[in-house]
Scaffold this active site. Structure first.
Site, mmCIF file in Angstrom:
data_model
loop_
_atom_site.group_PDB
_atom_site.id
_atom_site.type_symbol
_atom_site.label_atom_id
_atom_site.label_comp_id
_atom_site.label_asym_id
_atom_site.label_seq_id
_atom_site.Cartn_x
_atom_site.Cartn_y
_atom_site.Cartn_z
ATOM 1 N N ASP A 167 -17.316 -13.605 63.248
ATOM 2 C CA ASP A 167 -17.054 -11.778 62.562
ATOM 3 C C ASP A 167 -18.862 -11.033 62.292
ATOM 4 O O ASP A 167 -18.873 -9.625 62.333
ATOM 5 C CB ASP A 167 -15.896 -11.692 62.103
ATOM 6 C CG ASP A 167 -16.053 -12.059 60.584
ATOM 7 O OD1 ASP A 167 -17.173 -12.684 60.663
ATOM 8 O OD2 ASP A 167 -15.102 -11.369 59.643
ATOM 9 N N ASN A 417 -17.442 -24.462 61.272
ATOM 10 C CA ASN A 417 -16.742 -23.917 61.051
ATOM 11 C C ASN A 417 -15.699 -23.383 62.332
ATOM 12 O O ASN A 417 -16.294 -23.109 63.203
ATOM 13 C CB ASN A 417 -17.363 -22.508 60.101
ATOM 14 C CG ASN A 417 -16.061 -21.343 59.914
ATOM 15 O OD1 ASN A 417 -14.924 -21.488 59.078
ATOM 16 N ND2 ASN A 417 -15.669 -20.716 60.518
ATOM 17 N N ASN A 472 -8.250 -23.037 56.707
ATOM 18 C CA ASN A 472 -8.379 -21.716 56.798
ATOM 19 C C ASN A 472 -7.254 -21.528 57.489
ATOM 20 O O ASN A 472 -7.028 -21.068 58.529
ATOM 21 C CB ASN A 472 -9.405 -21.036 58.003
ATOM 22 C CG ASN A 472 -10.893 -21.546 57.496
ATOM 23 O OD1 ASN A 472 -10.997 -22.078 56.259
ATOM 24 N ND2 ASN A 472 -11.718 -21.295 58.037
ATOM 25 N N TYR A 474 -4.583 -17.723 57.358
ATOM 26 C CA TYR A 474 -4.161 -16.562 57.781
ATOM 27 C C TYR A 474 -2.033 -16.134 57.751
ATOM 28 O O TYR A 474 -1.857 -15.286 58.132
ATOM 29 C CB TYR A 474 -4.780 -15.604 58.388
ATOM 30 C CG TYR A 474 -6.245 -15.786 57.817
ATOM 31 C CD1 TYR A 474 -6.929 -15.231 56.845
ATOM 32 C CD2 TYR A 474 -7.123 -16.745 58.214
ATOM 33 C CE1 TYR A 474 -7.803 -14.394 56.524
ATOM 34 C CE2 TYR A 474 -8.211 -16.874 58.298
ATOM 35 C CZ TYR A 474 -8.664 -16.130 57.412
ATOM 36 O OH TYR A 474 -10.171 -16.094 56.734
ATOM 37 N N TYR A 478 -2.838 -12.504 59.494
ATOM 38 C CA TYR A 478 -3.071 -12.320 61.002
ATOM 39 C C TYR A 478 -1.439 -12.747 61.866
ATOM 40 O O TYR A 478 -1.494 -12.491 63.129
ATOM 41 C CB TYR A 478 -4.766 -13.255 61.792
ATOM 42 C CG TYR A 478 -5.695 -13.182 61.442
ATOM 43 C CD1 TYR A 478 -5.944 -11.754 61.948
ATOM 44 C CD2 TYR A 478 -6.850 -13.202 60.968
ATOM 45 C CE1 TYR A 478 -7.419 -11.038 61.487
ATOM 46 C CE2 TYR A 478 -7.758 -13.409 59.573
ATOM 47 C CZ TYR A 478 -8.382 -12.335 61.218
ATOM 48 O OH TYR A 478 -9.627 -11.735 60.676
ATOM 49 N N TRP A 557 -11.252 -16.039 51.352
ATOM 50 C CA TRP A 557 -11.990 -15.945 52.006
ATOM 51 C C TRP A 557 -12.067 -14.072 50.975
ATOM 52 O O TRP A 557 -10.632 -13.230 51.375
ATOM 53 C CB TRP A 557 -11.506 -15.631 53.254
ATOM 54 C CG TRP A 557 -13.061 -15.851 53.792
ATOM 55 C CD1 TRP A 557 -11.789 -14.350 54.655
ATOM 56 C CD2 TRP A 557 -13.591 -16.082 54.719
ATOM 57 N NE1 TRP A 557 -13.366 -13.848 55.608
ATOM 58 C CE2 TRP A 557 -14.413 -14.978 55.175
ATOM 59 C CE3 TRP A 557 -14.696 -17.358 53.908
ATOM 60 C CZ2 TRP A 557 -16.183 -15.422 55.900
ATOM 61 C CZ3 TRP A 557 -15.919 -17.790 54.655
ATOM 62 C CH2 TRP A 557 -16.016 -16.417 55.555
ATOM 63 N N LYS A 576 -12.229 -8.186 53.798
ATOM 64 C CA LYS A 576 -11.225 -9.436 52.215
ATOM 65 C C LYS A 576 -11.884 -9.893 50.970
ATOM 66 O O LYS A 576 -12.116 -10.598 50.672
ATOM 67 C CB LYS A 576 -10.991 -10.910 53.071
ATOM 68 C CG LYS A 576 -10.370 -10.132 54.099
ATOM 69 C CD LYS A 576 -9.643 -11.529 55.326
ATOM 70 C CE LYS A 576 -8.733 -11.464 56.638
ATOM 71 N NZ LYS A 576 -10.038 -10.786 57.679
HETATM 72 O O1 LIG Z 1 -11.061 -12.864 59.772
HETATM 73 C C1 LIG Z 1 -11.773 -13.479 58.804
HETATM 74 O O2 LIG Z 1 -11.303 -12.310 58.263
HETATM 75 C C2 LIG Z 1 -12.289 -15.028 58.675
HETATM 76 O O3 LIG Z 1 -11.068 -15.872 59.653
HETATM 77 C C3 LIG Z 1 -12.323 -16.736 60.262
HETATM 78 O O4 LIG Z 1 -11.980 -16.592 61.683
HETATM 79 C C4 LIG Z 1 -10.727 -16.262 61.791
HETATM 80 C C5 LIG Z 1 -10.392 -15.376 63.217
HETATM 81 C C6 LIG Z 1 -9.276 -15.619 63.821
HETATM 82 C C7 LIG Z 1 -7.905 -15.858 63.464
HETATM 83 N N1 LIG Z 1 -6.928 -15.567 64.008
HETATM 84 O O5 LIG Z 1 -7.152 -14.786 65.293
HETATM 85 O O6 LIG Z 1 -6.003 -15.986 63.345
HETATM 86 C C8 LIG Z 1 -7.922 -16.192 61.875
HETATM 87 C C9 LIG Z 1 -9.343 -17.069 61.756
HETATM 88 C C10 LIG Z 1 -13.404 -17.054 59.500
HETATM 89 O O7 LIG Z 1 -13.747 -18.844 59.448
HETATM 90 C C11 LIG Z 1 -14.370 -16.317 59.072
HETATM 91 O O8 LIG Z 1 -16.073 -15.965 59.154
HETATM 92 C C12 LIG Z 1 -13.066 -14.446 59.633
HETATM 93 O O9 LIG Z 1 -14.420 -13.952 58.552
#
Ligand SMILES: O=C(O)[C@H]1O[C@@H](Oc2ccc([N+](=O)[O-])cc2)[C@H](O)[C@@H](O)[C@@H]1O
Length: 606
Positions: A167, A417, A472, A474, A478, A557, A576
């Site tokens: 991203d 990563n 990582n 969420y 997410y 994050w 974030k």
């Molecule tokens: O999304 C974010 O804020 C951050 O999360 C991480 O990427 C994800 C993308 C998708 C999902 N998902 O869809 O679960 C989870 C994580 C990356 O390491 C980080 O670079 C990015 O900025």
């Protein structure tokens, strides 16, 4: 071994460095015809642009900001007469993502990889006591054969566009300091140290690589300039009595001076400030100087207004002040090795750093990685791009470890990563990268990689290679966000219970968890994107972390809001941040300050 020394350029009795930072000539080359049109001798119709900086955010037109292709820089450098007879080089802090360097029209260096330094040797090409023309051709296109991964599309109007598998915005250019350096023909090429604590004393074993046969002497001075140890030879052990150890947020740096001597004459002298400390993983603990630590801190980015990913000494200072204020003790250099100066500051301030190679986007994803949470498989590691990607990845690991191995602040290597780990094809790739890091680092620091949401205890084929498991996660953002947060917490705990059931006897840390919020958005009751929701989300995560004794760190994050590619998943950037992009606190910053100031360094260990 690398072709050039990775030691940070320093002045000494035998060495000179001159900053080449300033306004450079700059132009884009959308046709990719610069080389055949002779631009190596000098670029046409040039604008002036600051170095170091990303080029993108200076301009007001979108074609420049989104530009993908070749970009050219040019400057003049005066090489003094007194450098004749020495080695002379230009040291680039980085060139993102690949570069060709010309001096007076002659090709002097190539480099692939956008986040590590390299040197262009100009000894035999430079005109002495004269002005020399430096031209740098950079290419910023993303591909699956270089890290970070992505692809380059061609739009119907013929313009190229980068499409990252990550991203953060694809900032590029000469983003770090550039220096003219002069050093002797017989010089200190490398220095490596490893520490052992022996009661109150320290034993530092060292090895020095030089380009000649004259004897080497290494002397250690304390912070008051007193000589505390000395040793002769290219290899040896330095005994420091009553050693003042480098401790977390309580640093102490000795100066290690390497001299190449011809009788009493000093042929070369190189000094580095080095903290004496040990780092190891033992059972479920990360130990610094034998004592367990709990990581409190951030995933960061090199990212700020106007200069983009460009190194800015003021932004660096502000970031450390914010991290100290909030009670953090660590950060990860997500998602690439940072500018040298940041590790020097982390050494000085006693921060623990997880140093990450730019291996991000090793998972094919479109639309701002939206599929990442779906469990979709892209068979990334079975592609025919893999051999070349691996070669570039391994070289970045070598450059990073060679550059950063003496930093006390660096306590772990993050080797990828969020790669795709659900396919067996990933395993041999991972094995090679992990083996390489182990072989290169004499301190044998723990190795890790950040596990994406779908790298689960029963799907991830690669976690066994990690000395520290970095997650990582969420849940509640997410997945199952908003009013579903109670289910998110249950799902989070169910996953952690499965990890616990594996009884891995290894520390786990969270390298990402977070929720976007706008600094001015308040809502009672909370909704996603409000400050209230960010706090509820964080409280939920912390409840989970505090329930498992093997979780030994939390790096939220992100430290600050940062620029991303545009798309429906991002509202002009990733929000974030615990701080805004201007490094002012959001409400969550005060919550973290309270939590982190009350957690002891050995939280969850005795
Ligand atoms: O999304 C974010 O804020 C951050 O999360 C991480 O990427 C994800 C993308 C998708 C999902 N998902 O869809 O679960 C989870 C994580 C990356 O390491 C980080 O670079 C990015 O900025």
């Amino acid at each position: 071994m690398l072709q050039y020394s990775m030691l940070y350029p320093k002045q000494s009795v035998s060495r000179r460095t001159v900053s080449m930072d300033g306004m450079w000539k700059f132009c884009l080359d959308p046709e990719g015809k610069g080389t055949e049109n002779g631009w190596a001798d000098g670029i046409p119709q040039a604008d002036l642009i600051p170095v170091p900086a990303s080029f993108q955010d200076f301009y007001t037109d979108k074609d420049t900001r989104e530009y993908a292709g070749d970009l050219w820089y040019e400057t003049d450098v005066f090489v003094p007469e007194e450098y004749a007879g020495k080695n002379v080089a230009i040291r680039f802090g980085c060139a993102t993502h690949r570069a060709e360097v010309y001096l007076n029209g002659v090709h002097v260096a190539s480099h692939v990889g956008g986040f590590l330094p390299f040197m262009a040797d100009i000894t035999n090409v430079a005109r002495y006591n004269a002005v020399n023309k430096v031209v740098v051709k950079i290419n910023n296109e993303l591909s699956e054969t270089n890290i970070p991964c992505g692809k380059t599309k061609v739009l119907s109007n013929g313009k190229k566009m980068n499409s990252p598998y990550f991203d953060f915005f694809n900032y590029s250019g000469l983003q770090r300091p550039v220096k003219l350096v002069a050093y002797p023909k017989e010089y200190v090429f490398d220095l490596t140290v490893d520490h052992r604590i022996n009661g109150r004393d320290a034993e530092v074993s060292y090895s020095v690589v030089t380009t000649g046969e004259h004897p080497v002497e290494v002397t250690v001075y304390d912070e008051d300039g007193r000589e505390v140890a000395v040793s002769q030879g290219k290899e040896g052990i330095l005994h420091i009595e009553n050693a003042h150890l480098w401790q977390v947020r309580n640093a102490y740096l000795y100066t290690f001076t390497v001299r190449i001597k011809d009788e009493e004459e000093v042929l070369d002298e190189y000094s580095e400030e080095i903290g004496v400390r040990t780092v190891e993983v033992k059972g479920k603990d990360i130990l610094i100087n034998g004592s367990p630590v709990y990581l409190k801190g951030f995933g960061k980015h090199e990212d700020s207004d106007i200069v983009g990913r460009g190194f800015h000494i003021g932004v660096m200072k502000r970031d450390f002040e914010c991290m100290k204020w909030i009670g953090a003790n660590s950060f990860r250099t997500s998602h690439y090795p940072y500018s040298d100066e940041i590790y020097q500051m982390a050494d000085r301030e006693g921060f623990l750093v997880i140093d990450e190679v730019p291996a991000v986007g090793l998972f094919e994803s479109l639309m701002n990685f939206m599929e990442a949470s779906t469990g979709k498989k892209t068979a990334f590691f079975a592609k025919d791009t893999i051999p070349e990607l691996l070669e570039n990845h391994l070289r970045a690991v070598e450059e990073m470890i060679t550059r950063d191995k003496n930093h006390a602040c660096v306590i772990a290597w993050s080797l990828l990563n969020e790669p795709e780990t659900t396919d067996e094809a990933a395993v041999p790739y991972f094995e090679k990268v992990f083996a390489r890091a182990h072989e290169l680092d004499v301190q044998k620091r723990p190795r890790t990689f950040a596990l994406i949401m779908n790298s689960l205890p029963d799907t991830c084929k690669c976690y066994h290679l990690a000395d520290v498991i970095s997650m990582n996660r969420y849940y509640g953002w997410y997945l199952m966000g908003g009013y579903e947060m109670c289910d998110a917490e249950a799902a989070f705990r169910a996953e952690m219970d499965k990890w616990a059931g594996k009884d891995l006897d290894r520390p786990f840390i969270f390298t990402e968890y977070g929720a976007d919020t706008y600094a001015a958005e308040h809502k009672l009751p909370s909704v996603m994107w409000s400050q209230e929701y960010q706090k509820e989300y964080l409280e939920m995560c912390h409840r989970v972390f505090d329930s498992y004794d093997f979780i030994k760190g939390e790096q939220v994050w992100n430290f600050a809001d940062f620029q991303t590619t545009e798309g429906i998943m991002r509202v002009n950037g990733n929000k974030k941040g615990i701080f805004t992009r201007q490094r002012q606190p959001k409400d969550a910053a005060f919550y973290f300050k309270e939590r982190w100031e009350s957690l002891p360094l050995n939280h969850k260990s005795k």
